[in-house]
Design an enzyme around this catalytic site. Structure first.
Site, mmCIF file in Angstrom:
data_model
loop_
_atom_site.group_PDB
_atom_site.id
_atom_site.type_symbol
_atom_site.label_atom_id
_atom_site.label_comp_id
_atom_site.label_asym_id
_atom_site.label_seq_id
_atom_site.Cartn_x
_atom_site.Cartn_y
_atom_site.Cartn_z
ATOM 1 N N CYS A 31 41.930 31.545 42.772
ATOM 2 C CA CYS A 31 42.788 30.750 41.887
ATOM 3 C C CYS A 31 44.094 30.329 42.533
ATOM 4 C CB CYS A 31 43.046 31.525 40.597
ATOM 5 S SG CYS A 31 41.516 32.018 39.781
ATOM 6 N N HIS B 69 51.699 31.587 36.553
ATOM 7 C CA HIS B 69 50.236 31.659 36.647
ATOM 8 C C HIS B 69 49.673 31.914 35.251
ATOM 9 C CE1 HIS B 69 46.393 32.035 38.522
ATOM 10 N NE2 HIS B 69 46.241 33.298 38.186
ATOM 11 N N GLU C 278 52.910 39.693 36.180
ATOM 12 C CA GLU C 278 53.691 38.523 36.591
ATOM 13 C C GLU C 278 55.099 38.602 36.003
ATOM 14 O OE1 GLU C 278 53.408 33.673 37.109
ATOM 15 O OE2 GLU C 278 51.976 34.674 35.779
ATOM 16 N N LYS D 191 48.579 26.914 31.053
ATOM 17 C CA LYS D 191 47.169 27.263 30.845
ATOM 18 C C LYS D 191 46.875 27.470 29.357
ATOM 19 C CE LYS D 191 46.188 29.352 35.380
ATOM 20 N NZ LYS D 191 47.499 29.223 36.025
ATOM 21 N N HIS E 182 42.174 27.734 32.293
ATOM 22 C CA HIS E 182 42.376 28.138 33.685
ATOM 23 C C HIS E 182 41.398 27.386 34.577
ATOM 24 C CE1 HIS E 182 43.269 30.232 37.212
ATOM 25 N NE2 HIS E 182 43.034 31.486 36.870
ATOM 26 N N PHE F 265 41.829 36.225 42.771
ATOM 27 C CA PHE F 265 41.016 37.368 43.173
ATOM 28 C C PHE F 265 41.118 37.548 44.695
ATOM 29 C CE2 PHE F 265 37.749 36.979 39.456
ATOM 30 C CZ PHE F 265 38.716 37.427 38.575
#
Length: 410
Positions: free
Chosen positions: A163, A302, A313, A334, A339, A398
């Protein structure tokens, strides 16, 4: 003196609209692109909603013969590039194509092609596999097709960093121009992972929401968040060396001034507790921009709407900005787009550039219940006007991948 890098054009293909300006209008209005999934059968899946693109006509950008040889993620990338080139008023025939490159990121690439061709193999046999199967599935094919279309022979690569992919793509493109490796770069990301296989995989991980109410499912930083909503699409930006842009009379949207890239080195999917890797990534981007943390006026987070990401975050932002974090506006778009995995950073860079240009900070919609562990200013539900000079955009993925961009009002 380092070469300065500016954004002169942007193209978006999203569930909220095709074209950067249409997309931005929907973001400003706080609209949601999340709907029940219609393209595939999801009746047996716990997650049955997504940010599907429903009004995209690939034939407006690609010849029908070529469309059949391209996975949807590549179609989105080629279309977003055409929109960005047009938005930038860039005459590709008039520039030095040896000094023009392409970097397009993707997290998953041609997963729909893999899924479809596997079904052909199982049901009809090996001799019925398409000769275009391999090139259609390859993650680098979006960048390759764009380079071929415009005959661009300069720096070219594909970033696959989950991502964080398209933030890395934009950051790397910025660095290529800065070090005099190119004058123009086409950079961004594309994703089309709304397939049965990918959705089932994310559901098996318990990463996605099981709240199928489209009005509340994606709710970053809210105490009742329970997972992300999968989106799809592409975002592409035209980056140029400042003098190159000025000399051709380009309209400059924003400037890229900082880029950070780190790895948590912690876990294949989980974020490091306390957000240490994310915090270091933000610090590096701010240092690269040669500014102090207090110069940042907005963060496009994010903000995936997963319990672990949003908590960590938030902790990372506090670690970087200290007490100023509580006065620093942060939002997760998002909540509106879902996402987009490897394309998330690109569409969020577009949003961040417009936020700087127009002095408007987009909201985090669906925010209802504050979380004691997520206690910053998330611009809840309604955007606001703000005259800011610098903004930061985060993307984490990831494998511990982290990428942060700093953009500046021009």
């Amino acid at each position: 003196m380092q070469r300065r890098v500016v954004i002169t054009g942007m193209g978006a293909v999203t569930s909220l609209g095709v074209g950067a300006e249409n997309f931005w209008k929907a973001i400003k209005a706080g609209q949601s692109g999340i709907t029940p999934i219609e393209r595939i059968d999801v009746a047996d899946l716990p997650t049955r909603i997504g940010a599907e693109i429903k009004d995209f006509n690939a034939s407006q950008f690609i010849e029908k013969k070529e469309m059949k040889r391209m996975d949807r993620f590549a179609q989105y990338a080629v279309a977003a590039t055409a929109l960005a080139v047009d938005h930038a008023h860039l005459d590709v025939t008039a520039i030095n194509r040896k000094r023009t490159g392409v970097i397009i990121g993707t997290g998953i690439g041609g997963v729909e092609t893999i899924e479809n061709q596997h079904a052909v193999l199982m049901e009809r046999g090996a001799d019925r596999i398409s000769p275009f199967f391999v090139p259609m599935m390859l993650p680098n094919m979006a960048a390759g097709l764009i380079a071929i279309k415009y005959k661009l022979t300069g720096f070219s690569e594909c970033i696959v960093a989950a991502c964080a992919s398209s933030n890395n793509a934009i950051g790397d493109a910025y660095k290529v121009i800065q070090r005099n490796g190119a004058d123009v770069m086409i950079a961004g990301g594309a994703e089309a992972a709304n397939t049965r296989l990918a959705l089932a995989g994310f559901c098996a991980m318990k990463a996605m929401t099981t709240n199928n109410d489209t009005a509340t499912a994606s709710r970053p930083f809210d105490q009742n968040r329970d997972g992300f909503v999968l989106g799809e699409g592409a975002g592409v930006l035209i980056l140029e060396e400042l003098n190159h842009a000025v000399n051709r009379g380009a309209t400059i949207i924003a400037e890229v001034t900082g880029y950070g890239c780190t790895n948590d080195a912690y876990h294949i999917t989980a974020v490091a507790e306390g957000g240490e890797g994310a915090a270091e990534c933000m610090r590096l981007a701010i240092e690269d921009a040669c500014i102090k943390p207090a110069a940042i006026g907005y963060i496009n987070a994010h903000g995936t709407s997963t319990p672990v990401n949003d908590r960590n975050e938030t902790a990372a932002i506090k670690a970087v900005f200290g007490e100023y974090a509580y006065r620093l506006p942060v939002s997760s778009t998002k909540s509106m787009t879902g996402h987009l995995l490897g394309a998330a950073g690109a569409i969020e860079a577009i949003i961040t550039a417009y936020a700087l240009k127009e002095g408007y900070l987009p909201p985090t919609i669906n925010y209802q219940t504050p979380d004691p562990e997520c206690d910053l200013d998330y611009i809840p539900n309604v955007g606001r006007e703000a005259n800011i000079e610098y903004a930061l955009s985060n993307s984490f993925g990831f494998g511990g991948q982290n990428a942060t961009l700093v953009l500046k009002r021009f």
